[in-house]
Structure formats: C-alpha cells, structure tokens
Design a protein around this motif. Structure first.
Motif, PDB file in Angstrom:
ATOM      1  N   ALA A  37       5.707   5.409  -8.163  1.00  0.00           N
ATOM      2  CA  ALA A  37       4.555   5.754  -7.326  1.00  0.00           C
ATOM      3  C   ALA A  37       3.529   6.557  -8.120  1.00  0.00           C
ATOM      4  O   ALA A  37       2.317   6.312  -8.029  1.00  0.00           O
ATOM      5  CB  ALA A  37       5.018   6.540  -6.096  1.00  0.00           C
ATOM      6  N   ARG A  66      -5.190   9.878   5.210  1.00  0.00           N
ATOM      7  CA  ARG A  66      -4.412  10.567   4.178  1.00  0.00           C
ATOM      8  C   ARG A  66      -4.632  12.063   4.209  1.00  0.00           C
ATOM      9  O   ARG A  66      -3.777  12.843   3.790  1.00  0.00           O
ATOM     10  CB  ARG A  66      -4.801  10.061   2.788  1.00  0.00           C
ATOM     11  N   ILE A  82       1.596  11.871  -2.152  1.00  0.00           N
ATOM     12  CA  ILE A  82       0.377  11.137  -2.498  1.00  0.00           C
ATOM     13  C   ILE A  82       0.018  11.531  -3.926  1.00  0.00           C
ATOM     14  O   ILE A  82      -0.465  12.642  -4.169  1.00  0.00           O
ATOM     15  CB  ILE A  82      -0.768  11.463  -1.515  1.00  0.00           C
ATOM     16  N   ASP A 142       0.817  -1.219   0.000  1.00  0.00           N
ATOM     17  CA  ASP A 142       0.000   0.000   0.000  1.00  0.00           C
ATOM     18  C   ASP A 142       0.844   1.258   0.000  1.00  0.00           C
ATOM     19  O   ASP A 142       0.356   2.347  -0.289  1.00  0.00           O
ATOM     20  CB  ASP A 142      -0.878   0.033   1.267  1.00  0.00           C
ATOM     21  N   LEU A 143       2.117   1.114   0.415  1.00  0.00           N
ATOM     22  CA  LEU A 143       2.952   2.292   0.639  1.00  0.00           C
ATOM     23  C   LEU A 143       4.409   1.919   0.417  1.00  0.00           C
ATOM     24  O   LEU A 143       4.840   0.828   0.781  1.00  0.00           O
ATOM     25  CB  LEU A 143       2.754   2.767   2.092  1.00  0.00           C
ATOM     26  N   LYS A 163       0.401   4.931  -6.041  1.00  0.00           N
ATOM     27  CA  LYS A 163       0.582   4.562  -4.626  1.00  0.00           C
ATOM     28  C   LYS A 163       1.401   5.635  -3.919  1.00  0.00           C
ATOM     29  O   LYS A 163       2.319   6.195  -4.522  1.00  0.00           O
ATOM     30  CB  LYS A 163       1.332   3.232  -4.512  1.00  0.00           C
ATOM     31  N   TRP A 215       4.265   7.354  -1.503  1.00  0.00           N
ATOM     32  CA  TRP A 215       5.609   7.016  -1.034  1.00  0.00           C
ATOM     33  C   TRP A 215       6.115   8.149  -0.158  1.00  0.00           C
ATOM     34  O   TRP A 215       5.596   9.278  -0.223  1.00  0.00           O
ATOM     35  CB  TRP A 215       6.560   6.725  -2.192  1.00  0.00           C
TER      36      TRP A 215
END
Ligand SMILES: [Zn+2]
Length: 344
Positions: free
Chosen positions: A141, A216, A164, A122-123, A146, A148
C-alpha cells in the motif's frame, strides 16, 4: 416501479455524510479483500449491501464447521461440502446484491500474487489472521500509494486502523516489527468472540465507506483498541514516525521478498510440508511451550523442537522459525495451519 437505480440505497444516502454523490462514488469503487474469515465475511457483507461496485475476495482456506460461530456468510452445507471460503462467500453475496461484481480468488496471497490482485482496486482490506500478510499489505500500500484498512481480533480484544499512505501513520509506524512467531496468541489457541469480530469488521467497513464515498478527510491517524468484555474502547492517536522504515525510508522487505514471505515446500513422498519463514523469524520454544500448556494442548518438547497435534495435522517447530507440518502435502494448508497455531 422505481426507475432510480440507487433507490435500494435510500436509507444510506439519507445519511448526510454519504448522500447521492457518495453513493455514486461507492458504485464506481473497486475493493480487494484479503482473507475471508470472521472479519472478511462481515466486511464483505457490509460492503456488498452498501453497494460497492466491485469486490475481489482472495482466500486460501475451506469452510469448516468451527468457522460458523463467527463467519457470517457460511452455512452447514458449505462446511459439509468443504467449499472454498472465497467461492462460498461470492455465491452468497451474489444473492444479496446482484448489482455488485464479485470475483472469488482461491489463492494464498503472497508477495508474488498481491500486485496482480490489487492492480485495479482503490482500497485493500485486511481480513487475514496473520502478521506476515498484514506487513505485506502495508508495504504494498505504501509502495503504490493506495489506502488499506487493518483489523485484528483475538480472544476479546481487537484493533482497527485505516492507513492512507502519505497522510496517516502506517502499520510499521506503530509496530516496526511483527511479533515473533509463537509468542502472540491466535484465534485458534486463544479463541475469539463473534461479537468482537463483528465489531472490528464494522469499524473497518465504516472506514472503507468513508474512503470510497470520497471522504478521506474523515479518516483519523488513530489506532482503535477494543476490549470487549470490559467494554473498553480507546482511540490512540498515532503520529507518523519521522524515521519509519516503511513509509519514510521506503524499505519494503515484505514486498520485495527479503523478509516475511514464508517459503513452503512439499517434501516429496513424506506427506509433509516444510515452512521456512522470514530470515529474522525466531520461535521461542520456552514461551511457545508455556503458551501451549496454558491453553491445554498436549505437546512434546525436546531441546531442539516442540511438537503438537491438532486438526489431524502434526506440527514440529524449530527455534530458527522453521516448521514441519505432517499430514498434508498441500503448502497452502500447511501455511494456514502454521499461522493459526503458531501465529506469524
Ligand atoms: Zn510508517
């Protein structure tokens, strides 16, 4: 006997931003950590203790005695026995929290390896020491959407930023191009303070907890800049750049191999590895020699190259970005040496 499987995280759940639902989200979360040095060990330690579900650790290096000043998961035995960092970290972390699934990958992470390593996470977290890999993480990313988290620390100053894709600025919104090789300082040449890497890693881990616990919205489009000795911390608001080559125009040269990827080839029978970095990479011999002199390294210089020795290896650098690393036939060791001393 307490039957609540989350009981060990009671103090963390009590923080209202996390709560029980945040903790459950953390337990389901999957993370890739690229690089397990000073930043990587501290990030991994915090995330495993916080109860992430899965952590994959990718690193190409072996533990050395000089790492122990700041790389908090390793000990003297790891250095004496030259354990791969990913394996030594995983062994230690499994003792810390057996509930977390930990996977060690002793790999040099390039454009060929990253998609596979990051397919099911997920990250992505940056525990690297070089810009080549960071620009690759950023391209990837943005490409797959995704998040990072970037972190960097040299000397007494550090940077941290969460990316993001689609919402915050990306690395290339701020730094469109990586610094040219040999110009910027590295931890090997300028040193680094343990409290600084601990601080930058803690900022990265905190942003990771926000993202993985389902918050987020708590991530700001900001670059955090720390000067540790003078106690200066600055949050620089970074708007997305309307014409960013990466997150707007979708040019991804580090991922598609057009730039960035250092090609390493072992020169047969010569105990030497040749490195050929990105097409546009240049080594400024003038600035590199000034830097080496400032840092007290002994080097030789001709019109065509600079040569110096460290760690039982010898490096000859050329203005077109090429370098020969003598004293090894292992490409990963040569790449690691190059990024530590020349930077990338
Ligand atoms: Zn961008």
């Amino acid at each position: 006997m307490n039957l609540d499987p989350l009981a060990r995280y009671a103090r963390q759940m009590r923080v209202s931003h996390v709560g029980r639902s945040g903790q459950e989200a953390l337990r389901a979360a999957r993370v890739l950590l690229v690089g397990c040095g000073a930043l990587g060990t501290a990030i991994a330690d915090l995330l495993v203790r916080a109860g992430v579900g899965f952590l994959r650790i990718a690193d190409r290096d072996l533990v050395e005695l000089t790492n122990l000043q700041r790389q908090t998961l390793f000990d003297e035995r790891d250095a004496r026995e030259s354990w791969p960092k990913a394996e030594a970290a995983a062994r230690r972390l499994r003792e810390v929290n057996a509930e977390v699934e930990i996977e060690a990958c002793v790999r040099d992470v390039g454009a060929d390896e990253l998609p596979e390593l990051a397919r099911d996470v997920d990250l992505l977290l940056d525990g690297t020491d070089n810009f080549e890999t960071r620009y690759l993480l950023n391209d990837f990313a943005v490409h797959v959407g995704k998040p990072w988290i970037y972190g960097g620390a040299v000397g007494d100053h550090g940077l941290e930023m969460a990316v993001i894709p689609g919402r915050t600025a990306c690395l290339r919104c701020i730094f469109p191009e990586p610094p040219s090789a040999g110009v910027s300082e590295t931890c090997e040449t300028a040193g680094v303070l343990g409290p600084l890497t601990a601080l930058i890693a803690a900022l990265q881990a905190a942003d990771a907890l926000k993202i993985l616990s389902g918050h987020r919205e708590a991530i700001a489009s900001e670059l955090l800049q720390v000067e540790l000795w003078s106690r200066r911390v600055q949050a620089l608001r970074i708007p997305r750049q309307a014409d960013c080559a990466c997150c707007v125009r979708r040019e991804l040269p580090y991922l598609d191999g057009a730039a960035g990827a250092t090609r390493a080839e072992s020169l047969c029978g010569r105990n030497t590895v040749q490195l050929r970095p990105a097409i546009h990479a240049r080594i400024d011999l003038e600035r590199l020699s000034a830097r080496l002199a400032r840092e007290g390294l002994v080097f030789e210089r001709s019109r065509f190259w600079i040569r110096f020795r460290a760690e039982e290896l010898e490096l000859t650098a050329f203005p077109d970005g090429r370098a020969l690393v003598h004293g090894t036939d292992e490409p990963a060791r040569a790449r690691s040496f190059y990024s530590r001393w020349i930077g990338s």
